[in-house]
Scaffold this motif. Structure first.
Motif, PDB file in Angstrom:
ATOM      1  N   LYS A 168      31.334 -10.515  61.878  1.00 34.05           N
ATOM      2  CA  LYS A 168      30.056 -10.399  61.174  1.00 34.05           C
ATOM      3  C   LYS A 168      29.926 -11.605  60.250  1.00 34.05           C
ATOM      4  O   LYS A 168      30.842 -11.897  59.487  1.00 34.05           O
ATOM      5  CB  LYS A 168      30.028  -9.115  60.335  1.00 34.05           C
ATOM      6  N   GLU A 172      25.889 -10.998  56.157  1.00 33.99           N
ATOM      7  CA  GLU A 172      25.852  -9.529  56.120  1.00 33.99           C
ATOM      8  C   GLU A 172      26.689  -8.977  54.976  1.00 33.99           C
ATOM      9  O   GLU A 172      27.006  -7.794  54.945  1.00 33.99           O
ATOM     10  CB  GLU A 172      26.343  -8.951  57.454  1.00 33.99           C
ATOM     11  N   THR A 176      31.940  -7.144  54.340  1.00 30.83           N
ATOM     12  CA  THR A 176      31.790  -6.941  55.780  1.00 30.83           C
ATOM     13  C   THR A 176      32.375  -8.139  56.532  1.00 30.83           C
ATOM     14  O   THR A 176      33.127  -7.985  57.496  1.00 30.83           O
ATOM     15  CB  THR A 176      30.295  -6.822  56.156  1.00 30.83           C
TER      16      THR A 176
END
Ligand code: ADP
Ligand code: SF4
Ligand code: MG
Lengths: 316, 338
Positions: A168, A172, A176
């Motif tokens: 990710k 984000e 994360t």
């Protein structure tokens, strides 16, 4: 300091020239007709010939090289025939995971390695020293893919604390982003940690025997200050070299770990491009990574000058 | 009332743990030093002069490297009984040391200002500005020109003589009561040697500190020491006033050292006398007299039994079975020469 900086940069020019020639030749001498592979089994002779023409592969090789380097100097790494986009765009879109992974792995390595190395040197010959050195040998011996699989099994599958694979981007959210990188960073960082720890230990051992360390003690400097102030800064030059090299390795050598953890980094880009004989991407990525490598070394050289006045200042 | 000596070393032994077993590099040294006095320690290299001086500072690691025995009474207090923290308070403050090779003894990555200020900030609670002022003063005291500028330079930017002056400035910054100078002039060339010697003698007079001056050069001893100890293989073999050292040396080793001083005869340097052989290894210390293998007077007794340090006069001690006979023989020898 400035003249030192310019000298370093100046000396890089011939290196980069030789490297670019080497990359270009390797890609162009490797057997296999790119056009034939790109077009597949069914392609006719004429189609292949016209694609070769279109990609400029029929020009004399020197001219091809000059065109390529000329482009690179202007920030144009060429066009990927396969992905129908500029090579630089492909590189930049795959750069994030690789750089994030490398930085995290390096941080993990340094946080573990430097204290271990210092401690082992300070307690040279003790049981702790021997135990730590055996641990670093293990760290160097276990291949990163094996460590990666073990970590994935234990923390991903069994404990389910961290995701098994995937990526990710930072956009984000930091946590994360990091969650997906921790396991790959650990698997990559272990070897580097072992290398840096061993270098830290041997460099500290050497420095701890120096006369200026004796002087520091004779001045009544406290032992922890003797280590962190007087010894470590002197011991740091060779450690820095190893850190630079290890960072280079992390950027260029993450292919296996990227594959295991399915990270869309430069490693994947280059593997895929080799399969497709997408030569403009291959040479673009290799050159780009070389530039990163050279850049890291430049920073290391500059840090040398910052740490050690003898590097920075000419003798009067 | 009798004046207490500043330093009294009693039967000091330093053992090293090495891969090939334990060795005893300093083996039962006893001596004292009065306040403001300069005592010389001489002996060939490998005799344990540096080990002795670093043992007085307790600089060796006592867990893995070395073990001390005996007593080191500094102002009446046994240094060997002090905690690590207490020892750190004394080092650099009351008790300082300078070393043979000034370049390698200074930390190459810090300015000399940093290195002088450090002791001052540790021991005298000065803040950085005050320490800087004091550091400049110390550089001036040790004869460094333009100290305000020099203070920001790094060791490698200075000459050997200047580096040693900086070391002296560091060592003396907190006005120690005792300075141990371990061959401070050996690495320097002759004119600089003389300057550093003068400087140490001058500061000794000015600041009144005691000095243990280690050297293998008897000429240097003659110049600045009041008393001398001659060391051989970890022990004192002779202790005497500087005058007696040259007029009436007792130990054959001392005689050998004096004979090997280069002497100018007319225009030419006389051929150098050298003591035959080398200092035996600490792994196989002779059980008789330690000098026997090189001594022209050695006999069976010497090879079998070790002589003790014995008082010849109130100010002169010697460790030799036959010094009296040798003294007589040499006197006869000398008069027959005339
Ligand atoms: N850290 C150490 N471990 C083992 N042996 C040592 C150590 N330091 C010195 N020695 C030994 O002690 C002896 C005396 O050395 P040193 O005091 O340096 O001689 P000097 O200063 O008189 O030239 C030498 O034989 C040397 O090898
Ligand atoms: S005791 Fe014997 S061997 Fe030793 S110095 Fe005296 S005469 Fe020489
Ligand atoms: Mg010595």
């Amino acid at each position: 300091m400035l003249s030192y900086l310019f000298k370093r940069i100046y000396s890089l020019i011939p290196v980069l020239f030789v490297v670019s020639v080497a990359i270009f030749l390797i890609v162009h001498i490797t057997p296999g007709d790119p056009a034939a592979i790109i077009l597949g089994m069914e392609a006719t002779e004429e189609q292949i010939a016209s694609l070769n023409e279109e990609m400029g592969l029929n020009e004399p090789i020197v001219k091809q090289y000059l065109l390529w380097v000329g482009g690179v100097l202007q920030g144009d790494f060429g066009q990927s025939y396969f992905m129908k986009e500029p090579v630089l765009d492909s590189i930049l879109s795959h750069l994030g995971p690789t750089i994030s992974l490398a930085i995290l792995a390096e941080i993990v390595a340094l946080i573990i390695a430097i204290p271990i190395g210092i401690f082992a040197a300070y307690r040279r010959g003790s049981f702790t020293d021997h135990a730590l050195m055996v641990a670093t040998l293990l760290g160097m011996a276990v291949p990163s893919f094996l460590l990666g699989l073990l970590l994935m099994l234990s923390f991903g599958v069994y404990l389910q604390w961290l995701p098994i694979a995937g990526y990710k981007p930072l956009t984000e959210g930091l946590w994360t982003h990091l969650r997906y990188l921790i396991l790959p960073a650990l698997s990559l960082g272990a070897i580097q940690a072992a290398l840096v720890a061993r270098m830290t230990r041997s460099s500290m051992l050497e420095v701890l025997n120096k006369n200026y360390v004796k002087t520091a003690r004779s001045k009544g400097v406290k032992e922890h200050k003797v280590i962190t102030k007087h010894a470590l800064r002197n011991a740091f030059l060779p450690i820095l070299t190893v850190i630079g090299q290890s960072f280079g390795t992390l950027v260029t050598g993450a292919v296996v770990v990227e594959t295991i953890f399915n990270l869309p980094g430069l490693g994947q880009l280059i593997i895929n491009s080799i399969e497709r004989r997408d030569f403009s991407v291959i040479q673009g990525v290799v050159l780009f990574v070389t530039l990163i490598y050279v850049f890291i070394n430049l920073i290391v050289d500059l840090l040398y000058g910052v740490i050690d006045p003898r590097v920075r200042l000419e003798r009067k | 009332m009798e004046k207490r000596p500043l330093l009294e070393v009693k039967n000091l032994k330093t053992h090293f743990h090495t891969e090939r077993g334990q060795i005893t590099a300093v083996d039962g040294i006893t001596f004292h030093l009065n306040e403001g006095e300069i005592v010389g320690v001489v002996g060939e290299s490998g005799c344990g002069k540096s080990v002795m001086s670093q043992s007085i500072m307790r600089l060796y690691d006592e867990k893995y490297t070395a073990k001390y025995e005996g007593e080191i009474l500094f102002q009446g207090e046994n240094l060997l009984n002090l905690s690590k923290a207490m020892m750190q308070k004394i080092r650099g403050n009351d008790l300082s040391m300078i070393f043979q090779d000034p370049l390698s003894s200074l930390n190459p990555v810090y300015t000399i200002g940093d290195q002088i200020r450090e002791s001052l900030m540790i021991h005298q609670n000065l803040n950085k500005r005050e320490a800087q002022q004091k550091a400049i003063e110390m550089l001036r005291l040790t004869g460094i020109p333009a100290p305000e500028k020099r203070i920001n330079e790094y060791p490698h930017q200075l000459s050997g003589g200047m580096q040693q002056r900086v070391m002296i400035a560091i060592a003396l910054s907190c006005q120690p009561k005792l300075l141990i100078a371990d061959e401070p002039t050996t690495a320097l060339d002759v004119t600089i040697q003389a300057q550093i010697l003068d400087l140490i003698a001058e500061l000794n007079a000015q600041l009144g500190m005691g000095v243990i001056f280690i050297t293998h050069d008897l000429g240097v001893v003659a110049e600045i020491c009041t008393r001398v100890m001659v060391m051989y293989l970890g022990q004192i073999v002779e202790e005497t006033d500087t005058d007696c050292l040259f007029s009436e040396p007792l130990h054959p080793y001392t005689r050998g050292l004096i004979k090997s001083i280069p002497q100018l005869e007319g225009e030419r340097l006389q051929k150098l006398y050298t003591i035959d052989g080398t200092v035996p290894s600490l792994q196989k210390v002779p059980h008789g007299c330690r000098f026997a293998s090189r001594c022209p007077y050695a006999d069976e007794l010497c090879k079998e039994q070790a002589p003790e340090l014995e008082a010849y006069s109130p100010t002169q001690k010697v460790r030799c079975w036959h010094y009296k006979e040798i003294l007589k023989k040499e006197a006869v020898h000398e008069s027959s020469n005339e």
